[in-house]
Each structure stands twice: as structure tokens, then as C-alpha cells.
Design a protein around this motif. Structure first.
Motif, short mmCIF file in Angstrom:
data_model
loop_
_atom_site.label_atom_id
_atom_site.label_comp_id
_atom_site.label_asym_id
_atom_site.label_seq_id
_atom_site.Cartn_x
_atom_site.Cartn_y
_atom_site.Cartn_z
N ARG A 115 42.62 3.51 35.54
CA ARG A 115 44.25 3.60 35.68
C ARG A 115 44.88 3.89 36.98
O ARG A 115 46.00 2.99 36.91
CB ARG A 115 44.36 5.09 34.60
CG ARG A 115 45.74 5.34 34.68
CD ARG A 115 46.01 6.51 33.41
NE ARG A 115 45.41 6.43 32.22
CZ ARG A 115 45.79 5.90 31.19
NH1 ARG A 115 47.01 5.31 31.27
NH2 ARG A 115 45.21 5.76 30.24
N PRO A 138 48.21 1.85 33.62
CA PRO A 138 48.00 2.51 32.36
C PRO A 138 47.54 1.44 30.93
O PRO A 138 46.75 1.67 30.30
CB PRO A 138 49.37 3.22 31.99
CG PRO A 138 50.46 2.58 32.71
CD PRO A 138 49.90 2.04 33.97
N ALA A 146 44.17 0.31 31.43
CA ALA A 146 43.17 1.59 31.01
C ALA A 146 43.16 1.87 29.82
O ALA A 146 42.15 2.34 29.00
CB ALA A 146 43.75 2.74 31.94
N ASP A 147 44.38 1.82 29.11
CA ASP A 147 44.33 2.01 27.74
C ASP A 147 43.50 1.17 26.70
O ASP A 147 42.82 1.51 25.99
CB ASP A 147 45.78 2.20 27.09
CG ASP A 147 46.30 3.40 27.61
OD1 ASP A 147 45.98 4.30 28.09
OD2 ASP A 147 48.05 3.33 27.53
#
Length: 204
Positions: free
Chosen positions: A97, A102, A105-106
Motif C-alpha cells: 500500500r 491503495p 493494494a486492495d
């Protein structure tokens, strides 16, 4: 398997990068360079079950998305490169992240199989992970479908008959349904399932 397209990345990132240059702008390739270097750092000398360098599998997933499906979203492609870094190395989700933002990373989180919870067997954790994918956003499903395609495209060469059978059956049962909304993946997995159907009764 003559009727099923396969994806090869044995020549490494420079060759794959050259192949992608006609599809992606230089700036986007630079963002992929960073993800590939990060994956190489963490996966190091890891090898896949058939002995090939781990990076080869990650690059195959990228080629599936670009050459097969036509994906040009660099975040999705970076997630494909990084999809195993949390599950199979000491890298944390927080590090992904911090380095890649984000969204990447998600996507990585969606396709990362978690450790079994208290009282949960490895088989139960795997089943729960695969079941949860039905709720995944489209971009995460694209990464997962590309990941599994790389894993199964040469399943008939796996040295262990029981692994061939179990992985074929699991893919047909849990992954092929996830491919149905995506025409290219739907067609590929249908051809693959038919071509490798003898594995279902494979006795070695």
C-alpha cells in the motif's frame, strides 16, 4: 492443447516489456518496471512447482491481461505482478500500500489467500477464500482469472497425478464460474476444460 492458447514469459521481463511497448505508453511501462523490480526483490530465488523462476508466472499473468483480454490499466497490471507477494513472501500488505497506493493494494488483498483462522483447517480457509471471490470487484477478478490461467494452462504436465486431478476439478468448480461474465476468459476456460477433461479421471 493445440486449440488452447498458452502464454510464455520464459525470456523474462525485458522480452515481455518489449512485447508490451506497442500497447502501453512509456510512462506506464515505467510504473510496471517498478512493480517487477519489487516482485523480483521479494520473490528472489523462489521457484514454481515445475522449477521455473517465480517471476515467470507473474509475467504470464500480465501477458494474459494485455495480450488476451486487452487490459491497459496499469494498476491492474501492477496488481497482477504483485499478486503473490503478500501470500508467498515476507512482504506485508502495508508495504504494498505504501509503495503502490491503495487501489493496487486492495486488488492484491482480494487475491491473497489468508492464513487459516483459529479452528479453521487449511482446506476450509482455501474454500472460504475461493467463495469470497464471488464478491470481488471486476478488476480483482481479472487478476485472479489471469493468475489461475497461468497456473493451469500447462496443468497436464504437472508431475503429480493427484494434483492434476484436484486442481482441474477445483478450477472447473470454483474458477470457471467466475469467468462467465468475461467473454475472452469464458471462451478460454471452456476450451481449456474440454481439452484437459481427461485429467478428471487421470490415474497417472
Amino acid at each position: 492443447m493445440d486449440t488452447v492458447r498458452t502464454f510464455e514469459a520464459a525470456q523474462g521481463w525485458p522480452a515481455v516489456r518489449a512485447a508490451l511497448a506497442a500497447r502501453l505508453p512509456a510512462a506506464e511501462l515505467g510504473r510496471l518496471d517498478e512493480a517487477v523490480a519489487f516482485a523480483e526483490q521479494w520473490h528472489g530465488d523462489q521457484r514454481r512447482p515445475a522449477g521455473e523462476p517465480y517471476l515467470e508466472h507473474l509475467l504470464e499473468a500480465v501477458l494474459v491481461l494485455v495480450d488476451g483480454v486487452g487490459v491497459t490499466d496499469t494498476d491492474v497490471l501492477r496488481a497482477a505482478v504483485l499478486h503473490d507477494v503478500v501470500e508467498d513472501t515476507g512482504c506485508s500488505a502495508a508495504e504494498v500500500r505504501e509503495r503502490f497506493g491503495p487501489r493496487v493494494a486492495d486488488l492484491v488483498d482480494w487475491v491473497t489467500k489468508p492464513e487459516p483462522a483459529d479452528g479453521q483447517s487449511a482446506a476450509q480457509a482455501r474454500a472460504a477464500y475461493l467463495d469470497r471471490l464471488r464478491l470481488a470487484p471486476e478488476d480483482a477478478l481479472l487478476v485472479k482469472l489471469a493468475d489461475r490461467l497461468s497456473n493451469v494452462q500447462r496443468l497436464d504436465t504437472h508431475p503429480r497425478p493427484e494434483k492434476r486431478r484436484s486442481y482441474y476439478r477445483e478450477t472447473v468448480r470454483t474458477v470457471v464460474p467466475l469467468a462467465q461474465p468475461y467473454p475472452w476468459f469464458r471462451a478460454w476456460y471452456a476450451a481449456w476444460a474440454e481439452a484437459l477433461a481427461p485429467l478428471d479421471g487421470d490415474e497417472g
